[in-house]
Design an enzyme around this catalytic site. Structure first.
Site, short mmCIF file in Angstrom:
data_model
loop_
_atom_site.label_atom_id
_atom_site.label_comp_id
_atom_site.label_asym_id
_atom_site.label_seq_id
_atom_site.Cartn_x
_atom_site.Cartn_y
_atom_site.Cartn_z
N ARG A 17 -2.59 -6.11 -0.94
CA ARG A 17 -1.17 -5.76 -0.96
C ARG A 17 -0.25 -6.89 -0.52
O ARG A 17 0.41 -6.82 0.51
CB ARG A 17 -0.91 -4.51 -0.11
CG ARG A 17 -1.69 -3.30 -0.58
CD ARG A 17 -1.36 -2.07 0.23
NE ARG A 17 -2.10 -0.90 -0.27
CZ ARG A 17 -1.99 0.32 0.23
NH1 ARG A 17 -1.19 0.53 1.27
NH2 ARG A 17 -2.69 1.31 -0.28
N ASP A 53 -2.57 0.31 9.71
CA ASP A 53 -2.29 0.58 8.30
C ASP A 53 -1.63 -0.65 7.68
O ASP A 53 -2.24 -1.70 7.59
CB ASP A 53 -1.42 1.83 8.18
CG ASP A 53 -1.41 2.42 6.78
OD1 ASP A 53 -2.13 1.92 5.91
OD2 ASP A 53 -0.68 3.40 6.55
N ASP A 60 6.02 -1.99 5.11
CA ASP A 60 6.02 -1.17 3.90
C ASP A 60 7.45 -0.80 3.53
O ASP A 60 8.32 -0.69 4.39
CB ASP A 60 5.21 0.10 4.11
CG ASP A 60 3.71 -0.14 4.14
OD1 ASP A 60 3.30 -1.30 3.92
OD2 ASP A 60 2.95 0.81 4.39
#
EC number: 4.2.2.2
Length: 391
Positions: free
Chosen positions: A305, A203, A207
């Site tokens: 991202r 993933d 984060d």
């Protein structure tokens, strides 16, 4: 194609001058070297402080999973954790003495032959105020995801994170099943991640969510897989190739209906899908508190991202986004192949985004180099809904 534009998101991006970057884990820099001092939103972070190694109640040297479990247990009182050697931390490869809080079993591996054997662990660092986790020799942590929650004044330095990706059949290439991130920051403040290396993950890489503020990620490398003969991705694709009937998506990609070769699949699978998600839940009130600085980082073949911001503020400077190999890999998929893949509901290809800001978030990217990124700055939400528009 290298882009050095001056109008990005809400502010500017310019050419880096005199940029230097570590290519991998490095020795901890000597104190007083101003080039490596803490900067950005985590300014003032001291971690666990300067503590003598002889103070064994607050300074822990970690040689194995059991040592780490004891050091990071909630209310342990430990301030400095020194990782002395590489650690294999999969749930099935750690001893029963370590299979307790802060360790927990993570989602089961479904396709990678190594992870199906080792398992994956989740390590929760909860409620620490003042903590340094570091290695003097660039030790590697494998088969584990770390969550830092309800903590403040945390430093993670000079570590490498590896072997946390596998092929996704269950969600047809959407990678929405295992939720494996190397580091997740939740409801925390003052976190500095410095001189670390992050390899390909299922993933995200690092984060930040639930209003986490005061984050700086510096002098670090984020990269995909190089596709070499014994690389992590190659070992996975070798497994799929030998058992095509068990993996319908892979079998279809290799069939005459699509026509990709094994080497094509390895190359296209190599780039890392996601970098930094900052704000996990859309329109969450705590998103306004998010703040993160990215500086002196290399993003090598990261597809998306860098960061992806939902509210709050992000500052990126002296970073390199180099997607040259990812762009080359994408060229292996013809338009006819892409149509055939989509017709079966599969997702297999390369995304090419840089920084993304929505929901009144503000991103400043400056003094950086962007190479072969199709959309250096974008917004992935509906512009007709002003709640989703960046500042």
């Amino acid at each position: 194609m290298k882009k050095t534009v001056r109008s990005l998101c809400s502010t500017a991006l310019a050419l880096t001058l005199g940029f230097t970057l570590l290519s991998g884990p490095a020795s901890v820099q000597a104190a007083g070297n101003a080039d490596y001092n803490l900067a950005g939103f985590s300014q003032g972070n001291t971690g666990g402080g300067i503590i003598s190694e002889s103070n064994t109640s607050t300074y822990k040297k970690v040689y194995n999973a059991t040592d780490l479990a004891l050091a990071l247990k909630k209310n342990s009182g430990v301030k400095v954790v020194e990782i002395m050697n590489d650690l294999d931390l999969g749930w099935n490869e750690i001893p029963s003495a370590a299979q307790t809080s802060p360790f927990a079993k993570h989602n089961d591996a479904l396709t990678h032959p190594v992870l199906k054997q080792t398992g994956v662990s989740k390590i929760t660092v909860d409620g620490f105020n003042g903590l340094t986790i570091f290695s003097a020799n660039g030790s590697k942590i494998k088969h584990a995801a770390i969550t830092v929650k309800r903590s403040s004044n945390v430093i993670i330095r000079n570590l490498e994170f590896d072997e946390l990706w596998e092929w996704d059949e269950s969600t047809k290439g959407d990678y929405d099943k295992n939720d494996w991130d190397y580091i997740t920051l939740e409801d925390s403040s003052g976190v500095w991640i410095d001189h670390c290396t992050f390899n390909k993950a299922y993933d995200g890489l690092v984060d930040s969510k639930k209003g986490t503020s005061g984050v700086t990620i510096s002098w670090s490398t984020f990269k995909g897989d190089d596709g070499s003969a014994n690389s992590w991705v190659t070992r996975q694709i070798n497994e799929l190739e030998a058992n095509k009937a068990s993996y319908p998506m892979y079998n279809y990609l290799r069939s005459s209906a699509v026509g990709l070769s094994k080497q094509d699949v390895i190359a296209i699978s190599g780039p890392q899908k996601k970098g930094h998600l900052v704000g996990a839940t859309s329109l969450e009130s705590a998103n306004a508190n998010l703040s993160i600085t990215l500086h002196h980082n290399l993003y090598k073949d990261i597809q998306d991202r860098m960061p992806r911001l939902r509210g709050g503020n992000a500052h990126a400077y002296n970073i390199i986004m180099d997607a040259a190999d990812a762009r080359s890999a994408q060229s292996r998929i013809t338009s006819a192949m892409a149509t055939a893949i989509a017709s079966k509901g599969y997702k297999f290809g390369i995304t090419s985004n840089g920084a993304i800001s929505t929901e009144s978030g503000a991103v400043l990217v400056e003094k950086s180099v962007i190479k072969d990124v199709q959309x250096p700055c974008t917004q992935q939400s509906d512009r007709s809904d002003q709640r989703h528009v960046h500042r």
